[in-house]
Design a protein around this motif. Sequence first.
Motif, PDB file in Angstrom:
ATOM      1  N   GLU A   2      22.386 -25.278 -80.597  1.00 26.47           N
ATOM      2  CA  GLU A   2      22.261 -25.753 -81.983  1.00 26.47           C
ATOM      3  C   GLU A   2      23.431 -25.254 -82.813  1.00 26.47           C
ATOM      4  O   GLU A   2      23.892 -24.132 -82.628  1.00 26.47           O
ATOM      5  N   GLN A  45      16.979 -30.518 -89.228  1.00 21.10           N
ATOM      6  CA  GLN A  45      17.721 -30.638 -87.985  1.00 21.10           C
ATOM      7  C   GLN A  45      17.874 -32.111 -87.626  1.00 21.10           C
ATOM      8  O   GLN A  45      16.899 -32.854 -87.655  1.00 21.10           O
ATOM      9  N   ASN A  54      21.796 -28.292 -87.413  1.00 13.90           N
ATOM     10  CA  ASN A  54      20.952 -27.838 -88.521  1.00 13.90           C
ATOM     11  C   ASN A  54      21.726 -28.034 -89.819  1.00 13.90           C
ATOM     12  O   ASN A  54      22.732 -27.365 -90.044  1.00 13.90           O
TER      13      ASN A  54
END
Lengths: 160, 269
Positions: A2, A45, A54
Motif C-alpha cells: 500500500e 483507499q 491510501n
Amino acid sequence: MEISKKVILTGHFGVGKTSLVQQFVKQKFSESYLTTIGVKVDKKQVDVDGAKVNLILWDLAGESSAIKVPKSYLLGTQGIIYVFDVSREETFAYLDDDLLELKKSMLEVPHVILGNKSDLMNEEDLASIKSKVPHEVAFTSAKENTNVEEAFLNLTKMML
Amino acid sequence: MSRGGIHTLKEILFEEEKEKYQTLSTQLSALQGQMQTALNGRELPDSELQQIVEKISIIMPDKMGPVITETLKVQIREQKDEVVQTLYPIIGQMIKKFIQREIQVLTEKIDYQLEKAFSWEFLLVRIKAFFTGTSTADLVLKASDPAKIEEIFLIEEGSGLLLASYSRNKTIDQDMIAGMLTAIRAFVEDAFSSSDQKLETISYDLFKIYVQSFGKFYIAVVLSGGMDTAFKNRLDDTILKFVKDISIKADDEDHAQYLKLLNQYFNKL
C-alpha cells in the motif's frame, strides 16, 4: 503493497469541498452547510492499475484567496484538488492567481480543477463557464454524485 | 408575671401580626363565600372532585408542557445568575461527592502503598527517590497508576503521512490520526508564528500525547496513567536510541522496517 498520498482540497468557502469528500469517502450528501474550521482529514483507499493507494484527504477550510491558506498545511502535498462553485462566478474569477499562488509552494504537484454543483446549471451554462476558465475543468455534483469518483481517481493516476 | 401581664405583653408585641391575621381571615371568609355562590350552595362530592383532578392531570402536560418549557428556557436565558445560584448548591454537592469518592479511592491506594512502608519494596522506592530526585510521594502516587503506552505513531514531518504505528487497541484509523495530529501541530505553529518551537504535549481526558520532532519525521506517543520523571527519562532514552537506528529515506514506500524497529524498541517499555 500500500502507498499513501496526501491530497489537499482547496477553494473558496461554500463551494462543496467537504461534500465532495463526504460523497467520495462515505457516499453521503447532506443539504445542511457546516463550515470547515481549519482542516478535516479523511482517508479512502483506491485501487488504481493494481496499486492500492491510501488517499489522505486534507479538506482545508475555504478561503477567499489561496494566499490565505496556511503554508504549513501544504507541506508534503502530492496532489491538489481545486474546487469552485459553477453557480458563483467569484469562486473562479481569480482561479489563475490562486493556482499560481499554490504552485509557488508546490512545484510540479499534479492537480485537478473541479467545477462543483453542476446540477444547478444546464449544459449551455457549463459550456460557457468552460470557455471562461483557461484550464482543464471537470464538472462535478456532490449532491447527485456525478463525476466525483472519476475526479479523485483521475488525480490518483496523475500522482502515480 | 401574672397571666394578665403576659396577655398585655402579647398584645403589645404581636399587634402587627394580629392585624395581618385578621385581614387574612376576612379574605379567606370572603373567598369561601364566593366559592359557595359559584357552586350554588351545592357541595362537590368527592367522586366529582376526583374526576376533575384526573382530567386536569391528563390535560395539563399537553396544554402546559410547552408553555412551561418555553418559560423555563426564557428564565434560564435571561436570569443565568439566579439559575446558577439556585443550581449551584445541588450540582456543587454532586461534584463534591464525586471528588470525595475519588479522593477516597486514591487514599485507599496510597494507604495500601504505605502499608508496605516497612517492606523491602518501600525501601527500594525511597532509594529510587533519592537517586532520581523524584519525591517519594510522587513515586508512590505514580505507582498506583503507572504510565502505559497506548499508541505510538511515526509520522513524516510536513505531509503528516504515517510511516509506522503501534496500537494497543485500534479504534480510529491511524492514517487519519497522523494527519490530524500534523494539522494540529501546523495550526499551533501558524497561530503562534513559531516554526522553531514545536508542540510537545497534548492532553485530553485521561490521555497525554507526547511529541518529539526529528527533522524529517516526528514521533507521537499516546500515554495513559501518570507519567513520572523516571518514565519520561526512559521514554526519551528509548526514542533517542530508536532515532539513532532508523534512517528515513525520502519516497521510501516500504514501511515494514520502520514497524519492525518500532516494535523492537517500544515493546521493552
